[in-house]
Design a protein around this motif. Structure first.
Motif, mmCIF file in Angstrom:
data_model
loop_
_atom_site.group_PDB
_atom_site.id
_atom_site.type_symbol
_atom_site.label_atom_id
_atom_site.label_comp_id
_atom_site.label_asym_id
_atom_site.label_seq_id
_atom_site.Cartn_x
_atom_site.Cartn_y
_atom_site.Cartn_z
ATOM 1 N N SER A 262 -0.415 -0.505 2.380
ATOM 2 C CA SER A 262 -1.429 -0.788 1.371
ATOM 3 C C SER A 262 -1.004 -0.271 0.003
ATOM 4 C CB SER A 262 -2.772 -0.190 1.784
ATOM 5 O OG SER A 262 -2.692 1.212 1.847
ATOM 6 N N SER A 263 -0.363 0.892 -0.037
ATOM 7 C CA SER A 263 0.086 1.398 -1.337
ATOM 8 C C SER A 263 1.191 0.523 -1.907
ATOM 9 C CB SER A 263 0.550 2.844 -1.228
ATOM 10 O OG SER A 263 1.761 2.932 -0.509
ATOM 11 N N HIS A 264 2.051 0.004 -1.057
ATOM 12 C CA HIS A 264 3.096 -0.906 -1.524
ATOM 13 C C HIS A 264 2.475 -2.184 -2.094
ATOM 14 C CE1 HIS A 264 6.978 -2.916 -1.643
ATOM 15 N NE2 HIS A 264 6.408 -3.953 -1.053
ATOM 16 N N ALA A 265 1.499 -2.728 -1.400
ATOM 17 C CA ALA A 265 0.837 -3.947 -1.885
ATOM 18 C C ALA A 265 0.115 -3.690 -3.205
ATOM 19 C CB ALA A 265 -0.137 -4.459 -0.833
ATOM 20 N N LEU A 266 -0.554 -2.550 -3.313
ATOM 21 C CA LEU A 266 -1.233 -2.216 -4.571
ATOM 22 C C LEU A 266 -0.243 -2.051 -5.715
ATOM 23 C CD1 LEU A 266 -3.909 0.331 -3.320
ATOM 24 C CD2 LEU A 266 -4.339 -1.917 -4.322
ATOM 25 N N PHE B 266 0.804 3.843 -10.996
ATOM 26 C CA PHE B 266 1.848 3.885 -9.974
ATOM 27 C C PHE B 266 2.007 5.287 -9.388
ATOM 28 C CE2 PHE B 266 2.841 0.400 -12.852
ATOM 29 C CZ PHE B 266 2.860 -0.643 -11.935
ATOM 30 N N THR B 267 1.975 6.290 -10.227
ATOM 31 C CA THR B 267 2.088 7.656 -9.702
ATOM 32 C C THR B 267 0.799 8.074 -9.000
ATOM 33 O OG1 THR B 267 1.491 8.537 -11.876
ATOM 34 C CG2 THR B 267 3.835 8.435 -11.333
ATOM 35 N N ARG B 268 -0.328 7.559 -9.425
ATOM 36 C CA ARG B 268 -1.583 7.839 -8.720
ATOM 37 C C ARG B 268 -1.558 7.253 -7.311
ATOM 38 N NH1 ARG B 268 -4.528 5.957 -13.765
ATOM 39 N NH2 ARG B 268 -4.524 7.851 -15.006
ATOM 40 N N ILE B 269 -1.060 6.039 -7.192
ATOM 41 C CA ILE B 269 -0.967 5.414 -5.877
ATOM 42 C C ILE B 269 -0.051 6.227 -4.981
ATOM 43 C CG2 ILE B 269 -0.075 3.391 -4.645
ATOM 44 C CD1 ILE B 269 -1.058 1.707 -7.054
ATOM 45 N N GLN B 270 1.087 6.655 -5.516
ATOM 46 C CA GLN B 270 2.048 7.419 -4.727
ATOM 47 C C GLN B 270 1.477 8.761 -4.304
ATOM 48 O OE1 GLN B 270 3.949 10.311 -5.788
ATOM 49 N NE2 GLN B 270 5.314 10.314 -4.049
ATOM 50 N N ALA B 271 0.845 9.467 -5.236
ATOM 51 C CA ALA B 271 0.287 10.782 -4.915
ATOM 52 C C ALA B 271 -0.843 10.669 -3.897
ATOM 53 C CB ALA B 271 -0.231 11.452 -6.191
ATOM 54 N N GLY B 272 -1.686 9.691 -4.079
ATOM 55 C CA GLY B 272 -2.788 9.516 -3.146
ATOM 56 C C GLY B 272 -2.332 9.119 -1.756
ATOM 57 N N THR B 273 -1.326 8.290 -1.674
ATOM 58 C CA THR B 273 -0.874 7.809 -0.376
ATOM 59 C C THR B 273 -0.145 8.890 0.409
ATOM 60 O OG1 THR B 273 -0.667 5.580 -1.222
ATOM 61 C CG2 THR B 273 0.524 6.077 0.780
ATOM 62 N N LYS B 274 0.816 9.537 -0.205
ATOM 63 C CA LYS B 274 1.616 10.534 0.521
ATOM 64 C C LYS B 274 0.748 11.678 1.020
ATOM 65 C CE LYS B 274 5.748 8.919 -0.784
ATOM 66 N NZ LYS B 274 6.692 8.334 0.059
ATOM 67 N N ALA B 275 -0.042 12.249 0.123
ATOM 68 C CA ALA B 275 -0.834 13.421 0.503
ATOM 69 C C ALA B 275 -1.978 13.061 1.449
ATOM 70 C CB ALA B 275 -1.377 14.109 -0.750
ATOM 71 N N ARG C 71 2.792 -3.393 -5.976
ATOM 72 C CA ARG C 71 3.357 -4.693 -6.348
ATOM 73 C C ARG C 71 2.355 -5.515 -7.161
ATOM 74 N NH1 ARG C 71 8.617 -6.247 -4.158
ATOM 75 N NH2 ARG C 71 7.980 -8.264 -4.940
ATOM 76 N N ALA C 72 1.084 -5.454 -6.769
ATOM 77 C CA ALA C 72 0.061 -6.179 -7.520
ATOM 78 C C ALA C 72 -0.101 -5.607 -8.924
ATOM 79 C CB ALA C 72 -1.268 -6.132 -6.776
ATOM 80 N N ALA C 73 -0.079 -4.283 -9.033
ATOM 81 C CA ALA C 73 -0.186 -3.656 -10.359
ATOM 82 C C ALA C 73 1.009 -4.022 -11.230
ATOM 83 C CB ALA C 73 -0.292 -2.139 -10.211
ATOM 84 N N HIS C 74 2.191 -4.090 -10.644
ATOM 85 C CA HIS C 74 3.376 -4.482 -11.408
ATOM 86 C C HIS C 74 3.301 -5.946 -11.816
ATOM 87 C CE1 HIS C 74 7.616 -5.380 -12.247
ATOM 88 N NE2 HIS C 74 7.675 -4.109 -12.618
ATOM 89 N N ALA C 75 2.776 -6.781 -10.934
ATOM 90 C CA ALA C 75 2.693 -8.213 -11.225
ATOM 91 C C ALA C 75 1.747 -8.505 -12.383
ATOM 92 C CB ALA C 75 2.253 -8.980 -9.982
ATOM 93 N N ILE C 76 0.685 -7.720 -12.519
ATOM 94 C CA ILE C 76 -0.243 -7.954 -13.637
ATOM 95 C C ILE C 76 0.131 -7.117 -14.861
ATOM 96 C CG2 ILE C 76 -2.133 -8.649 -12.138
ATOM 97 C CD1 ILE C 76 -3.404 -5.890 -12.665
ATOM 98 N N ARG C 77 1.326 -6.537 -14.810
ATOM 99 C CA ARG C 77 1.893 -5.773 -15.925
ATOM 100 C C ARG C 77 1.060 -4.549 -16.311
ATOM 101 N NH1 ARG C 77 5.479 -9.381 -16.134
ATOM 102 N NH2 ARG C 77 5.832 -11.224 -17.293
ATOM 103 N N THR C 78 0.656 -3.787 -15.321
ATOM 104 C CA THR C 78 -0.035 -2.521 -15.577
ATOM 105 C C THR C 78 0.937 -1.586 -16.282
ATOM 106 O OG1 THR C 78 -1.368 -2.814 -13.588
ATOM 107 C CG2 THR C 78 -1.236 -0.593 -14.486
#
Length: 114
Positions: free
Chosen positions: A76-80, A30-39, A82-89
């Protein structure tokens, strides 16, 4: 104008580099997705602005590309996420609040009461 364009492109490249570094250094998905998307969004926009200084006649094309980047990166980061949360990452150990599971839990309880 070339100097200004070069500086803006260099700053954009720095943000793109920091996005890549964030993907390596962050503790969970989740933090990887956030860091990659914002920057990467900011880095891409700055590179496009720098290119606009180099080639002013490309302004409309660069504006369309910037609009596409601003529109698609957050979605796309939001969708990723939500999908990661749905599969209990698993989340990082320091994560204090999982607002999405609290919201889903409240929704499920509301359905059960009816």
């Amino acid at each position: 104008m070339e100097l200004i364009g070069s500086i803006v492109i260099l700053v954009g490249a720095f943000f793109l580099f920091s996005a890549g570094l964030g993907l390596l250094r962050m503790p969970d998905a989740f933090t990887r997705i956030q860091a990659g998307t914002k920057a990467s969004t900011l880095g891409n926009i700055l590179v496009l602005v720098g290119l606009g200084f180099y080639h002013p006649d490309w302004a409309l094309k660069l504006l369309v590309i910037a609009y596409f980047v601003i529109l698609t990166n957050p979605m796309s980061s939001h969708a990723l996420s939500r999908a990661a949360h749905a599969i209990r990452t698993p989340m990082a150990a320091g994560t204090v609040v999982d607002a999405l599971s609290e919201r889903n839990g409240a929704a499920k309880q509301g359905r059960m009461r009816r």
